[in-house]
Design a protein around this motif. Structure first.
Motif, PDB file in Angstrom:
ATOM      1  N   ALA A 170      49.732 -62.899  17.865  1.00 56.15           N
ATOM      2  CA  ALA A 170      50.130 -63.939  16.911  1.00 56.15           C
ATOM      3  C   ALA A 170      51.629 -63.895  16.622  1.00 56.15           C
ATOM      4  N   ALA A 171      52.335 -62.915  17.171  1.00 57.94           N
ATOM      5  CA  ALA A 171      53.789 -62.829  16.951  1.00 57.94           C
ATOM      6  C   ALA A 171      54.487 -64.039  17.572  1.00 57.94           C
ATOM      7  N   ASP A 172      55.724 -64.277  17.135  1.00 59.51           N
ATOM      8  CA  ASP A 172      56.464 -65.449  17.628  1.00 59.51           C
ATOM      9  C   ASP A 172      56.895 -65.283  19.082  1.00 59.51           C
ATOM     10  N   CYS A 173      57.134 -64.030  19.458  1.00 57.01           N
ATOM     11  CA  CYS A 173      57.522 -63.735  20.837  1.00 57.01           C
ATOM     12  C   CYS A 173      56.675 -62.551  21.306  1.00 57.01           C
ATOM     13  N   VAL A 174      56.133 -62.630  22.507  1.00 53.85           N
ATOM     14  CA  VAL A 174      55.286 -61.562  23.040  1.00 53.85           C
ATOM     15  C   VAL A 174      55.888 -61.086  24.354  1.00 53.85           C
ATOM     16  N   VAL A 175      56.109 -59.786  24.448  1.00 55.43           N
ATOM     17  CA  VAL A 175      56.579 -59.191  25.702  1.00 55.43           C
ATOM     18  C   VAL A 175      55.420 -58.383  26.274  1.00 55.43           C
ATOM     19  N   ALA A 176      55.012 -58.715  27.490  1.00 54.41           N
ATOM     20  CA  ALA A 176      53.863 -58.021  28.079  1.00 54.41           C
ATOM     21  C   ALA A 176      54.244 -57.466  29.436  1.00 54.41           C
ATOM     22  N   SER A 177      53.833 -56.213  29.673  1.00 57.90           N
ATOM     23  CA  SER A 177      54.028 -55.599  30.985  1.00 57.90           C
ATOM     24  C   SER A 177      52.645 -55.280  31.534  1.00 57.90           C
ATOM     25  N   GLY A 178      52.509 -55.320  32.844  1.00 57.58           N
ATOM     26  CA  GLY A 178      51.226 -54.984  33.444  1.00 57.58           C
ATOM     27  C   GLY A 178      51.028 -55.702  34.750  1.00 57.58           C
ATOM     28  N   SER A 179      49.792 -55.701  35.202  1.00 51.44           N
ATOM     29  CA  SER A 179      49.472 -56.347  36.478  1.00 51.44           C
ATOM     30  C   SER A 179      49.602 -57.861  36.326  1.00 51.44           C
ATOM     31  N   ASP A 180      49.661 -58.561  37.438  1.00 55.62           N
ATOM     32  CA  ASP A 180      49.720 -60.025  37.397  1.00 55.62           C
ATOM     33  C   ASP A 180      48.540 -60.583  36.614  1.00 55.62           C
ATOM     34  N   GLN A 181      47.386 -59.910  36.784  1.00 54.67           N
ATOM     35  CA  GLN A 181      46.176 -60.361  36.096  1.00 54.67           C
ATOM     36  C   GLN A 181      46.341 -60.234  34.573  1.00 54.67           C
ATOM     37  N   THR A 182      46.914 -59.098  34.141  1.00 58.28           N
ATOM     38  CA  THR A 182      47.132 -58.894  32.706  1.00 58.28           C
ATOM     39  C   THR A 182      48.078 -59.951  32.154  1.00 58.28           C
ATOM     40  N   ILE A 183      49.162 -60.200  32.870  1.00 56.01           N
ATOM     41  CA  ILE A 183      50.162 -61.175  32.395  1.00 56.01           C
ATOM     42  C   ILE A 183      49.520 -62.566  32.293  1.00 56.01           C
ATOM     43  N   ALA A 184      48.714 -62.912  33.302  1.00 55.80           N
ATOM     44  CA  ALA A 184      48.074 -64.234  33.290  1.00 55.80           C
ATOM     45  C   ALA A 184      47.122 -64.339  32.102  1.00 55.80           C
ATOM     46  N   SER A 185      46.429 -63.235  31.820  1.00 54.27           N
ATOM     47  CA  SER A 185      45.480 -63.247  30.709  1.00 54.27           C
ATOM     48  C   SER A 185      46.200 -63.418  29.371  1.00 54.27           C
ATOM     49  N   VAL A 186      47.350 -62.759  29.223  1.00 55.17           N
ATOM     50  CA  VAL A 186      48.124 -62.895  27.988  1.00 55.17           C
ATOM     51  C   VAL A 186      48.711 -64.313  27.896  1.00 55.17           C
ATOM     52  N   ALA A 187      49.199 -64.805  29.033  1.00 55.92           N
ATOM     53  CA  ALA A 187      49.833 -66.135  29.047  1.00 55.92           C
ATOM     54  C   ALA A 187      48.863 -67.210  28.558  1.00 55.92           C
ATOM     55  N   ALA A 188      47.581 -67.017  28.892  1.00 56.60           N
ATOM     56  CA  ALA A 188      46.597 -68.021  28.480  1.00 56.60           C
ATOM     57  C   ALA A 188      46.438 -68.055  26.963  1.00 56.60           C
ATOM     58  N   ARG A 189      46.886 -66.997  26.278  1.00 61.03           N
ATOM     59  CA  ARG A 189      46.682 -66.929  24.826  1.00 61.03           C
ATOM     60  C   ARG A 189      47.976 -67.060  24.015  1.00 61.03           C
ATOM     61  N   VAL A 190      49.097 -67.146  24.729  1.00 65.42           N
ATOM     62  CA  VAL A 190      50.374 -67.317  24.009  1.00 65.42           C
ATOM     63  C   VAL A 190      50.944 -68.680  24.396  1.00 65.42           C
ATOM     64  N   GLU A 191      50.623 -69.652  23.610  1.00 69.14           N
ATOM     65  CA  GLU A 191      51.036 -71.008  23.981  1.00 69.14           C
ATOM     66  C   GLU A 191      52.348 -71.373  23.290  1.00 69.14           C
ATOM     67  N   PRO A 192      53.156 -72.239  23.925  1.00 70.96           N
ATOM     68  CA  PRO A 192      54.384 -72.702  23.289  1.00 70.96           C
ATOM     69  C   PRO A 192      54.053 -73.328  21.929  1.00 70.96           C
ATOM     70  N   PRO A 193      54.915 -73.235  20.934  1.00 72.92           N
ATOM     71  CA  PRO A 193      56.313 -72.819  21.028  1.00 72.92           C
ATOM     72  C   PRO A 193      56.506 -71.303  21.008  1.00 72.92           C
ATOM     73  N   ARG A 194      55.412 -70.535  20.878  1.00 71.92           N
ATOM     74  CA  ARG A 194      55.617 -69.089  20.935  1.00 71.92           C
ATOM     75  C   ARG A 194      56.059 -68.733  22.346  1.00 71.92           C
ATOM     76  N   ARG A 195      56.817 -67.663  22.461  1.00 68.19           N
ATOM     77  CA  ARG A 195      57.373 -67.324  23.786  1.00 68.19           C
ATOM     78  C   ARG A 195      56.696 -66.094  24.376  1.00 68.19           C
TER      79      ARG A 195
END
Lengths: 370, 419
Positions: free
Chosen positions: B183-208
């Motif tokens: 729920a933070a305004d900006c999310v930095v995620a490290s991990g496998s491509d799968q992990t990043i894709a999973s996080v991306a699906a839950r962090v929608e703009p305008p959050r970064r």
């Protein structure tokens, strides 16, 4: 049977005789003698195998036990043809599914006689122990492609032989052109449920997942007759949907009323002529473990020391299979397992295991690009 | 740790962020510069804790950890941090609304840490603070130690800034906690491509979302002076037990004579054997050990099949060098397992790396090309984000453009002021 070499024909004859014995049993001396003779033959006729063994100081003159025969990693079947017969005598090629890598492994055979002779008694012992005799047949619904559609699939070939020898007339294959024939299969299962005659469902674990998804999305359950059973094989690696075997068995129980103790996992691989089955139908009171036929042996090798893993400890599953007369008899699988009583269990990757670093193993990324 | 506690932490951080933004930005930068200087000091409390608690938690050998930290942090000075601000933002004024182009961080930044190498964790937590964005960081399972040490060292340098860092620990399968963190305004995620894709699906703009995927690195060497190049490459391999994205997994030897790759393989094997004495590799799982055995055995079978493949190996699985007959990229189980490939030149090298170009991080170079400029251009085009000399692969500068981007800019919001 293989043609050409008289020594090989004699070995085939003796191994086939063992496989055809009605109550074939463990016989260490017999296994040792046949394994060492087969090793000598393959050492003389399969040059890459001979060089591999020589590099490890294991020649027929040097070794005194089947335990000393160096196992060939399954990955080698993707790189070269491992034949212990002249190429012109090649009769059949089985190929691996290729789901875990872009390259497919190939098993080159000059005869299917040993493969077929080995598979049937193992299947009968572990899946049909309650049937009266070799003439009694059972309805079988196979969630795999037919051997006619997939001639290079050893699994399809195995099911083809089983259906021909032990399947009732209503039995059949229910995957066509890669698609599970869901409506037809559900119709057949409904029919079986009404008939009160037990049915055997066999197929890949992933095909069962498709069946379960189709049933669960409709809230569909079928109570199959008592005595029905499932044989599932293969893993989920590289598939988009992965689940544990325990979960698969619970879902099968819910959807088809077949309890986990009547679900048998087959452990097999294209590179082997023999298969290994869960013991649950044959020995329902004992713990679930995989059992080998008398003409095969499984060792669990400690990858660090190269020696046998202590009982109960994890090791690499290594198989010595006398059904592999035309190729190489000692195979190092890509799986880990642990010994359990007179059998073994295959263990998966640790749940929740997380790599320590931020590098990526190159096979993972090559898969992504495949 | 519950989702409610994470939401409360986010609220505390928002409040702490308001306080820190009321202060001059240069105070924050000075405090963070002193944090870096503390981490560079071998006898500091944090460095002693890294040698003991961190090494215990991760299984890395303390001697290797110390050597790796000394190299990784050698250039990470307080001054390097100020230079980074100048380089990416145009100067501290940009953080105080006094520049033509100004920069601000987000109200709160969540950081999902992965893996267990300390230096990415250190910069991962400090970078949002440079922009005066408070940080809520979730530890990885493998390294619960480093994030806490970073938070403590920030608090020691500047207690008010220390209130801008909170560390949380929960299972990645706890969906409610994950949702609260994201729920933070900006999310930095490290991990496998799968992990990043999973996080991306839950962090929608305008959050970064700023995602850093798993990567791999390679080396390219000339055939001359193999012993010198091999010794430096072996250190790049052995540090962090080859588990970092900057750890080379393969080396390409430029020479038309395949004997050159073989000669290099011998030198590399000797160097890795020596390093095993100095910096022993940490223990590995049965699965990893089996994967190493399998790759060695398969290489030996290729050799038996008449390919000119050579296998050099330790007793046990602690190091492996496979000299391949061709440049084809093959699976690598990591943990000090290196393949040596012959190539005829830059064209061959680019062709060999093309299948893995989307995951390429760094290329260590040991006199490979006569025209370095041509090589740099080709590797940059391919996607490499760092091209450096052998022996320095594990010591990227603080300003290294991780994954081809900046350090601060991906976390910043910019404004052009024309008043």
């Amino acid at each position: 049977m293989s043609g050409g070499d008289p020594a090989r024909s004699e070995l085939d004859r003796r191994i086939l005789a063992w496989m055809s014995e009605e109550d074939a049993s463990e016989d260490e001396a017999r296994f040792e003698e046949l394994a060492l003779q087969l090793f000598s033959h393959q050492f003389a006729h399969c040059e890459p195998f001979a060089r591999f063994c020589r590099a490890r100081g294991a020649t027929p003159e040097d070794i005194g036990s089947w335990r000393e025969i160096p196992p060939v990693p399954t990955g080698a079947f993707k790189e070269m043809a491992l034949r212990s017969f002249p190429p012109e005598l090649e009769h059949h090629v089985f190929r691996t599914s290729g789901t875990a890598t872009r390259r497919r492994g190939e098993l080159h055979l000059d005869t299917l006689a040993l493969y077929e002779a080995s598979l049937l008694p193992s299947f009968e012992r572990h899946l049909l122990p309650d049937l009266e005799g070799p003439s009694e047949r059972m309805r079988m619904a196979i969630l795999a492609t037919s051997p006619e559609e997939a001639p290079d699939s050893s699994l399809s070939h195995m099911f083809g032989v089983v259906l021909e020898r032990r399947g009732s007339p209503e039995s059949g294959f229910l995957v066509q052109r890669g698609e599970l024939q869901t409506e037809r299969l559900l119709g057949e299962l409904e029919e079986a449920a009404e008939s009160d005659a037990a049915v055997l469902l066999g197929g890949t674990a992933f095909a069962f997942v498709h069946l379960l998804e189709a049933m669960e999305s409709r809230g569909h359950r079928i109570a199959l007759p008592e005595g029905s059973r499932v044989m599932e094989t293969g893993g989920f690696k590289g598939r988009s949907r992965e689940l544990t075997r325990d979960v698969l068995y619970q879902r099968l129980h819910r959807a088809l009323d077949i309890p986990p103790e009547r679900i048998v996992n087959q452990y097999g691989m294209t590179e082997l002529g023999s298969q290994f089955y869960d013991s649950v139908l044959r020995f329902p009171e004992a713990p679930r473990r995989k059992l080998a036929p008398p003409w095969a042996r499984v060792r669990l090798i400690d990858p660090e020391s190269g020696g046998e893993a202590p009982c109960g400890e994890i090791g690499m599953v290594t198989v010595l299979d006398l059904a592999n007369t035309g190729t190489v008899l000692a195979i190092q699988s890509a799986d880990l397992g642990r010994a359990l009583a007179d059998g073994f269990q295959v263990v998966g990757r640790e749940a929740g295991a997380e790599e320590r670093g931020c590098s990526i193993a190159a096979d993972e990324m090559l898969l992504e690009r495949a | 740790m519950s989702a409610e506690e994470i939401r409360a932490a986010l609220e505390r951080l928002r409040e702490a962020g308001r306080r820190i933004r009321d202060r001059p930005a240069r105070e924050t930068i000075s405090a963070l510069a002193s944090v870096l200087d503390t981490w560079r000091e071998p006898d500091s409390r944090v460095r002693r804790a890294v040698r003991t608690e961190y090494a215990d938690a991760t299984g890395f050998s303390p001697d290797m950890v110390e050597a790796a930290m000394s190299r990784a942090l050698a250039g990470w000075t307080g001054d390097a941090l100020r230079s980074l601000v100048d380089q990416e933002l145009g100067g501290i004024e940009a953080l105080e609304g006094a520049a033509p182009r100004n920069a601000a961080g987000f109200e709160v930044t969540s950081v999902l840490l992965a893996g267990s190498l300390p230096s990415p964790t250190l910069i991962g937590l400090l970078a949002p603070l440079v922009l005066r964005s408070p940080v809520l960081a979730k530890t990885s399972n493998r390294d619960p130690v480093t994030p806490v040490l970073v938070a403590e060292s920030v608090a020691e340098a500047d207690p008010e800034l220390g209130a801008c860092v909170e560390i949380v620990r929960f299972s990645g399968s706890d969906a409610a906690c994950v949702e609260a963190l994201l729920a933070a305004d900006c999310v930095v995620a490290s991990g496998s491509d799968q992990t990043i894709a999973s996080v991306a699906a839950r962090v929608e703009p305008p959050r970064r979302l700023v995602g850093y995927g798993h990567r791999l690195s390679v080396a390219a060497v000339a055939a001359d002076r193999p012993a010198d190049s091999a010794a430096r490459l072996a250190e790049d391999v052995a540090l962090w037990d080859q588990l970092g994205c900057l750890s080379p997994v393969a080396v390409f030897v430029a020479d038309r004579d395949p004997g050159a790759a073989m000669a290099f393989g011998v030198e590399l094997a000797d160097a890795l054997a020596d390093l095993e004495e100095r910096w022993p590799r940490g223990p590995v799982s049965a699965e990893t050990s089996a994967a190493i055995t399998r790759e060695r055995d398969e290489a030996e079978m290729r050799a038996a099949g008449d390919a000119p493949v050579l296998v050099y190996r330790s007793t046990g699985s602690s190091w492996t060098v496979i000299v391949e007959a061709d440049a084809r990229f093959r699976p690598t189980p990591l943990h000090r397992f290196v393949r040596v490939h012959p190539v005829s030149g830059l064209h061959d090298l680019v062709a060999a790396l093309t299948p893995v170009k989307h995951h390429l991080a760094s290329v260590g170079v040991g006199g490979f090309a006569k025209q370095p400029r041509e090589m740099t251009a080709a590797l940059t085009q391919l996607g490499a984000s760092r091209i450096c000399p052998l022996g320095s692969m594990q010591a990227p500068p603080l300003s290294w453009c991780h994954d081809g981007r900046g350090v601060l800019l991906p976390l910043a919001r910019l404004s052009d002021a024309g008043l």
